[in-house]
Design a protein around this motif. Structure first.
Motif, short mmCIF file in Angstrom:
data_model
loop_
_atom_site.label_atom_id
_atom_site.label_comp_id
_atom_site.label_asym_id
_atom_site.label_seq_id
_atom_site.Cartn_x
_atom_site.Cartn_y
_atom_site.Cartn_z
N THR A 159 -0.27 5.06 -12.40
CA THR A 159 0.06 3.62 -12.42
C THR A 159 -1.13 2.82 -11.89
OG1 THR A 159 2.35 4.25 -12.04
CG2 THR A 159 1.81 1.94 -11.73
N GLY A 212 7.05 -4.92 -5.19
CA GLY A 212 8.28 -4.64 -5.93
C GLY A 212 9.40 -5.60 -5.57
N THR A 216 1.60 -11.77 4.60
CA THR A 216 1.37 -11.62 3.16
C THR A 216 1.10 -12.97 2.48
OG1 THR A 216 2.95 -9.82 3.34
CG2 THR A 216 2.30 -10.43 1.13
N LYS A 243 7.99 -4.89 -12.88
CA LYS A 243 8.77 -5.20 -14.10
C LYS A 243 10.05 -5.94 -13.78
CE LYS A 243 9.04 -1.00 -12.51
NZ LYS A 243 8.60 0.35 -12.52
N VAL A 252 1.01 -5.18 4.21
CA VAL A 252 2.06 -4.16 4.24
C VAL A 252 3.13 -4.59 5.25
CG1 VAL A 252 0.63 -2.16 3.58
CG2 VAL A 252 0.77 -2.83 5.99
N LEU A 253 4.27 -3.91 5.21
CA LEU A 253 5.32 -4.22 6.18
C LEU A 253 4.98 -3.61 7.54
CD1 LEU A 253 8.73 -3.79 4.31
CD2 LEU A 253 7.63 -5.92 5.07
N GLY A 295 4.25 7.37 -11.19
CA GLY A 295 3.41 8.12 -10.24
C GLY A 295 2.25 7.26 -9.77
N ALA A 318 0.86 -1.20 0.00
CA ALA A 318 0.00 0.00 0.00
C ALA A 318 0.88 1.23 0.00
CB ALA A 318 -0.93 -0.01 1.20
N GLY A 319 1.91 1.19 -0.88
CA GLY A 319 2.81 2.34 -1.02
C GLY A 319 2.27 3.29 -2.08
N THR A 320 3.17 3.86 -2.88
CA THR A 320 2.77 4.85 -3.89
C THR A 320 1.65 4.31 -4.78
OG1 THR A 320 5.04 5.66 -3.89
CG2 THR A 320 3.67 6.31 -5.75
N VAL A 321 1.85 3.11 -5.32
CA VAL A 321 0.87 2.57 -6.28
C VAL A 321 -0.26 1.83 -5.55
CG1 VAL A 321 0.58 1.12 -8.33
CG2 VAL A 321 2.74 2.33 -7.98
N GLU A 352 12.18 4.15 -8.17
CA GLU A 352 12.13 2.84 -7.53
C GLU A 352 12.66 2.97 -6.10
OE1 GLU A 352 10.74 0.04 -9.08
OE2 GLU A 352 10.20 1.69 -10.38
N GLY A 381 7.30 10.14 -6.00
CA GLY A 381 6.90 8.73 -6.10
C GLY A 381 7.20 8.10 -7.44
N1 LIG Z 1 5.98 4.27 -8.30
C1 LIG Z 1 5.72 4.23 -9.60
O1 LIG Z 1 5.58 5.25 -10.29
C2 LIG Z 1 5.62 2.91 -10.28
C3 LIG Z 1 5.88 1.72 -9.63
N2 LIG Z 1 5.77 0.53 -10.30
C4 LIG Z 1 6.02 -0.71 -9.60
O2 LIG Z 1 4.99 -0.89 -8.62
C5 LIG Z 1 5.49 -1.63 -7.52
C6 LIG Z 1 5.24 -0.84 -6.24
O3 LIG Z 1 5.93 0.37 -6.33
P1 LIG Z 1 5.68 1.55 -5.27
O4 LIG Z 1 4.25 1.63 -4.90
O5 LIG Z 1 6.31 2.75 -5.84
O6 LIG Z 1 6.53 1.03 -4.02
P2 LIG Z 1 6.49 1.56 -2.50
O7 LIG Z 1 7.86 1.32 -1.98
O8 LIG Z 1 5.92 2.91 -2.42
O9 LIG Z 1 5.48 0.55 -1.79
C7 LIG Z 1 5.79 -0.78 -1.48
C8 LIG Z 1 4.74 -1.33 -0.53
O10 LIG Z 1 4.98 -2.73 -0.37
C9 LIG Z 1 4.92 -3.05 1.01
N3 LIG Z 1 5.74 -4.23 1.23
C10 LIG Z 1 7.07 -4.39 1.07
N4 LIG Z 1 7.45 -5.64 1.37
C11 LIG Z 1 6.31 -6.29 1.74
C12 LIG Z 1 6.03 -7.61 2.16
N5 LIG Z 1 6.98 -8.53 2.28
N6 LIG Z 1 4.75 -7.93 2.45
C13 LIG Z 1 3.76 -7.01 2.34
N7 LIG Z 1 3.97 -5.75 1.93
C14 LIG Z 1 5.23 -5.40 1.65
C15 LIG Z 1 5.41 -1.81 1.73
O11 LIG Z 1 4.96 -1.82 3.07
C16 LIG Z 1 4.74 -0.73 0.86
O12 LIG Z 1 3.42 -0.55 1.29
C17 LIG Z 1 6.97 -1.89 -7.83
O13 LIG Z 1 7.09 -3.15 -8.46
C18 LIG Z 1 7.32 -0.79 -8.81
O14 LIG Z 1 8.39 -1.12 -9.66
C19 LIG Z 1 5.39 0.46 -11.61
C20 LIG Z 1 5.12 1.59 -12.29
C21 LIG Z 1 5.22 2.90 -11.71
#
Ligand SMILES: NC(=O)C1=CN([C@@H]2O[C@H](COP(=O)(O)OP(=O)(O)OC[C@H]3O[C@@H](n4cnc5c(N)ncnc54)[C@H](O)[C@@H]3O)[C@@H](O)[C@H]2O)C=CC1
Ligand SMILES: N[C@@H](CC=O)C(=O)O
Ligand code: NA
Length: 430
Positions: A306, A81, A66, A105, A46-47, A302, A13-16, A190, A187
């Protein structure tokens, strides 16, 4: 009769993830009408649950278990990710009969074929529109719309962070580190921004696009990667003086020799359509034999953009579940050889810092000639530095990457008071 609710597990439940949850919750009635069944959030993994403050996420849904969550949903949406534990969670979901939607990806470019096979074996979907080009529909056009055509080349800007950095450096003269920080705050970047800066994120996207375009198992390791870490303000100023703009391009192509995939910075003519792609926007050209050129353009990074692509995939796989069907497989039957993209010839610009002295130019030209690199143009810059040296800008005709690099090394060995400042590809229209 209404269909029974479709349980959606959100991993991350991060950026995306946060924005995906918002779209699912805020549009629940509308999505129900589009799908023919209600989407029900079964849990959000989430973590750190205490760090989640989004008003649209019901706190009682938060979990840190998870793996367990992947076993009790119809659709598992992986937005964590990285490779592990994401791979384990996705495989668990598929093996428990859930369809998977992911934006990951890095995971797909490393283990994609294994995951596609697991989806097929379990009779479920794996969809990943957000993994390439953020909000831009590009995965589905390659996977479905263009499946009746022969694709020769896919080329474009597929990393929002580096495009944002290069654009802000070019248009506002801002320093690299400041702009990178800004991209992280917005956001786009990576978790480890070297994936963006070093070209690896774009390389993962290039591998995914090559798989879909050429039906060939192409992985991250098959992609020739150069990032923007060596691009300086001076390179950007030199490009500007030549009416050019530096962009990080991903290029995948297929010809009689085989398939090649590469990511590298290129000086584009300022009037080229890709040169005008600003900020975190992405743009991808697809060259189909029958379709001719197609261009896909939009926000490549963003949270909300996304999440738009992720939610589109959730709706699609939910519709399949209502119908009791799945979408098309990802057939990777081609055995075409992978050709090193660095072997492809390109024009280059080399910037040198040399003494303003008799015979210097001749000596430089001799090293180019010795390496069989043909010079197209030479510009001697008027300004001198504190040592009385000035810059020479040498543009070459098309040459292999290995030869221009060897020329640079030979020049360094030859010039006692000069040095090679940079070597950047120059895009020439074919
Ligand atoms: N931010 C962007 O603009 C874009 C991101 N993506 C991809 O989307 C995916 C997510 O990216 P973001 O949202 O930016 O990352 P983020 O770092 O903002 O969020 C990651 C989330 O995953 C959770 N998390 C991490 N390890 C965990 C686990 N073991 N169990 C449960 N939850 C866990 C974290 O608590 C956090 O809520 C990545 O694969 C990224 O490459 C793809 C396109 C665009
Ligand atoms: N870090 C990536 C996010 C989207 O894929 C980017 O900058 O493009
Ligand atoms: Na996309």
């Amino acid at each position: 009769m209404t269909n029974k609710a479709i349980k959606v597990a959100l991993l991350g439940a991060g950026t995306v993830g946060s924005q995906t949850a918002r779209l699912i919750v805020e549009q629940s009635d509308e999505l129900e009408r589009r799908i023919g069944a209600r989407l029900e959030l079964a849990g959000v993994a989430v973590l750190d649950p205490a760090a989640v403050h989004d008003p649209w996420i019901d706190k009682s849904l938060l979990t840190t278990d998870t793996l367990e969550l992947t076993t009790r949903a119809d659709i598992v949406v992986e937005l964590i990710g990285g490779i592990e534990p994401a791979r384990t969670f996705v495989l668990s979901a598929l093996n428990h009969g859930a369809s998977v939607v992911t934006a990951n990806k890095a995971l797909l470019a490393t283990h994609g074929p294994e995951l596609y096979e697991a989806a097929e074996k379990n009779g479920v979907d794996i969809y990943f529109e957000a993994a390439v080009g953020g909000a831009i529909p590009i995965v589905r056009p390659l996977r479905e719309s263009m499946v009746g055509d022969k694709i020769n080349r896919v080329m474009g800007i597929v990393n929002g962070t580096t495009n944002y950095i290069l654009d802000e450096m070019t248009t506002k003269g801002l320093p690299f580190d400041t702009v990178l920080k800004d991209a992280q705050e917005k956001g786009f970047a990576e978790a480890d921004p070297t994936a963006d800066i070093g070209g690896f994120d774009a390389a993962a996207k290039a591998a995914i696009m090559a798989c879909l375009a050429f039906n060939r198992d192409v992985r991250m390791d098959d992609v020739h990667v150069e990032g923007i870490e060596h691009i300086t303000d001076s390179d950007i100023a030199a490009a500007r003086a030549m009416n050019r703009v530096i962009k990080l391009l991903a290029v995948v192509s297929q010809n009689d020799e085989g398939i090649s995939a590469g990511v590298y910075p290129v000086m584009l003519p300022a009037e080229h359509q890709l040169a005008k792609v600003s900020g975190s926007f992405n743009a991808v050209f697809v060259e189909g034999e029958a379709s001719d050129d197609l261009m896909f353009y939009g926000r490549g990074a963003g949270g909300a953009p996304t999440a738009s692509a992720v939610t589109g995939d959730i709706v699609t796989v939910a519709r399949h579940r209502v119908l009791g069907s799945t979408g098309p497989k990802i057939p990777l039957f081609s055995t075409a050889p992978i050709v090193d993209a660095a072997r492809a010839e390109s024009s280059y610009m080399m910037r040198l810092n040399v003494p303003d002295a008799v015979g210097v130019l001749a000596k430089v030209a001799e090293v180019f000639a010795r390496n069989n690199v043909s010079i197209r143009a030479v510009q001697q810059r008027e300004e001198t530095d504190d040592c009385g040296n000035h810059e020479l800008w040498i543009t070459t005709h098309a040459v292999a990457d290995s030869l221009i690099r060897k020329t640079a090394v030979d020049l360094e060995g030859t010039m006692s008071h000069g040095k090679v400042l940079s070597v950047v590809r120059v895009f020439e229209d074919e």
